[in-house]
Design an enzyme around this catalytic site. Structure first.
Site, PDB file in Angstrom:
ATOM      1  N   SER A 134       0.859  -1.170   0.000  1.00  0.00           N
ATOM      2  CA  SER A 134       0.000   0.000   0.000  1.00  0.00           C
ATOM      3  C   SER A 134       0.905   1.231   0.000  1.00  0.00           C
ATOM      4  O   SER A 134       1.856   1.310  -0.766  1.00  0.00           O
ATOM      5  CB  SER A 134      -0.932  -0.033   1.221  1.00  0.00           C
ATOM      6  N   TYR A 148      -4.893   7.985  -6.468  1.00  0.00           N
ATOM      7  CA  TYR A 148      -3.924   7.008  -5.966  1.00  0.00           C
ATOM      8  C   TYR A 148      -4.355   6.496  -4.592  1.00  0.00           C
ATOM      9  O   TYR A 148      -4.396   5.284  -4.341  1.00  0.00           O
ATOM     10  CB  TYR A 148      -2.547   7.660  -5.890  1.00  0.00           C
ATOM     11  N   LYS A 152      -5.505   2.645  -2.841  1.00  0.00           N
ATOM     12  CA  LYS A 152      -4.821   2.069  -1.687  1.00  0.00           C
ATOM     13  C   LYS A 152      -5.765   1.926  -0.497  1.00  0.00           C
ATOM     14  O   LYS A 152      -5.667   0.966   0.270  1.00  0.00           O
ATOM     15  CB  LYS A 152      -3.599   2.916  -1.315  1.00  0.00           C
TER      16      LYS A 152
END
Length: 277
Positions: A134, A148, A152
């Site tokens: 992650s 992004y 994650k």
């Protein structure tokens, strides 16, 4: 017994460092990458320990075949490392549906498919570990990294539930949350930048220029990160989450403190919404 690893995104960055650390520990690594020629030196230096595997983790059919092939050739997968990924920068409004879906395919659906493919083999052996790469951006977000971080966040939510589900089967889950490491993450040729809108110059502009501007100067050492991951995996009681880097530790602690303060400030209203209150 030497362990068998399957590492995605193994040709560079943290994937490469993890591969090298596992090899140094005497283990066998199936190093998966889209450009396997970047692994030629490792294969040549360690022909009995490193196998290069061409794999695009967004190709779900190929993912299943890859996992089954590793098990057929090596008998098992002890550690799956879902590392393949890329960096992105841009405001939420700037990212198109296609760009968001492509990133989610890479950071979420690909790892989910690999995990599903590996779990039956691990459950059969009642052992194994799944390492999910992650980011400190999987705990909190800030301007310019919304897309992004969203991928994650999704991976971490899946993995937290997964850890509780597979623990009775002898399988561990480790979520790794690196800060800035000296990899190709922020390299101008690797970092995806969404088409910029002038409206977000003040908030996203500094991140858009700062990430590639700091490329090659990051404080994080990939080799030390890989060693830390191996240490955590070997622990009797490994953590669920492993932040890596001083920047990650500082930022996550600050985020948790601010989240606690906010919750306490609004706790009375929060608790007022049940029947009878």
């Amino acid at each position: 017994m030497n362990k068998v690893w399957l590492v995605t995104g193994a040709s560079k960055g943290l994937g490469r460092a993890i591969t090298e650390a596992a090899v140094a520990a005497g283990d066998i690594v199936v190093a998966a990458a889209r450009r396997t020629e970047l692994l030629d030196d490792l294969v040549a230096a360690h022909p009995d320990q490193v196998e290069a595997l061409s794999l695009d983790v967004t190709d779900i059919a190929a993912v299943q075949a890859a996992v089954d092939g590793v098990v057929a050739r090596h008998g098992r997968i002890d550690i799956l490392v879902n590392n393949a990924g890329r960096g992105t920068v841009g405001a939420v409004e700037e990212a198109t549906d296609a760009e968001l879906r492509s990133l989610m395919d890479l950071h979420f659906f690909g790892p989910a498919a690999l995990t599903r493919a590996a779990l039956p083999h691990m459950r059969h052996r009642r052992s194994g570990a799944i390492v999910q790469l992650s980011s400190m951006g999987g705990r909190f977000s800030f301007p310019g990294v919304g897309a992004y971080s969203a991928t994650k966040f999704a991976l971490e939510g899946l993995s937290e539930a997964l850890a509780a589900e597979v623990a009775p089967h002898g399988i561990r889950v480790l979520i790794v949350e690196p800060g800035a490491f000296r990899t190709t993450f922020a390299d101008a040729g690797s970092l995806q930048q969404y088409a910029a809108l002038d409206a977000y110059q003040d908030t996203v502009g500094p991140v858009r220029s700062g990430l590639p501007g700091g490329n090659g100067q990051e404080a994080g050492d990939p080799a030390k990160a890989a060693a830390a991951i191996l240490t955590a995996l070997d622990a009797d009681e490994p953590p669920l989450r492993l932040p890596l880097g001083n920047d990650a530790a500082d930022a996550i602690i600050d985020h948790l403190d601010r989240a606690g303060t906010e919750l306490r400030s609004w706790e009375k209203l929060t608790r007022s919404t049940d029947f009878g209150d």
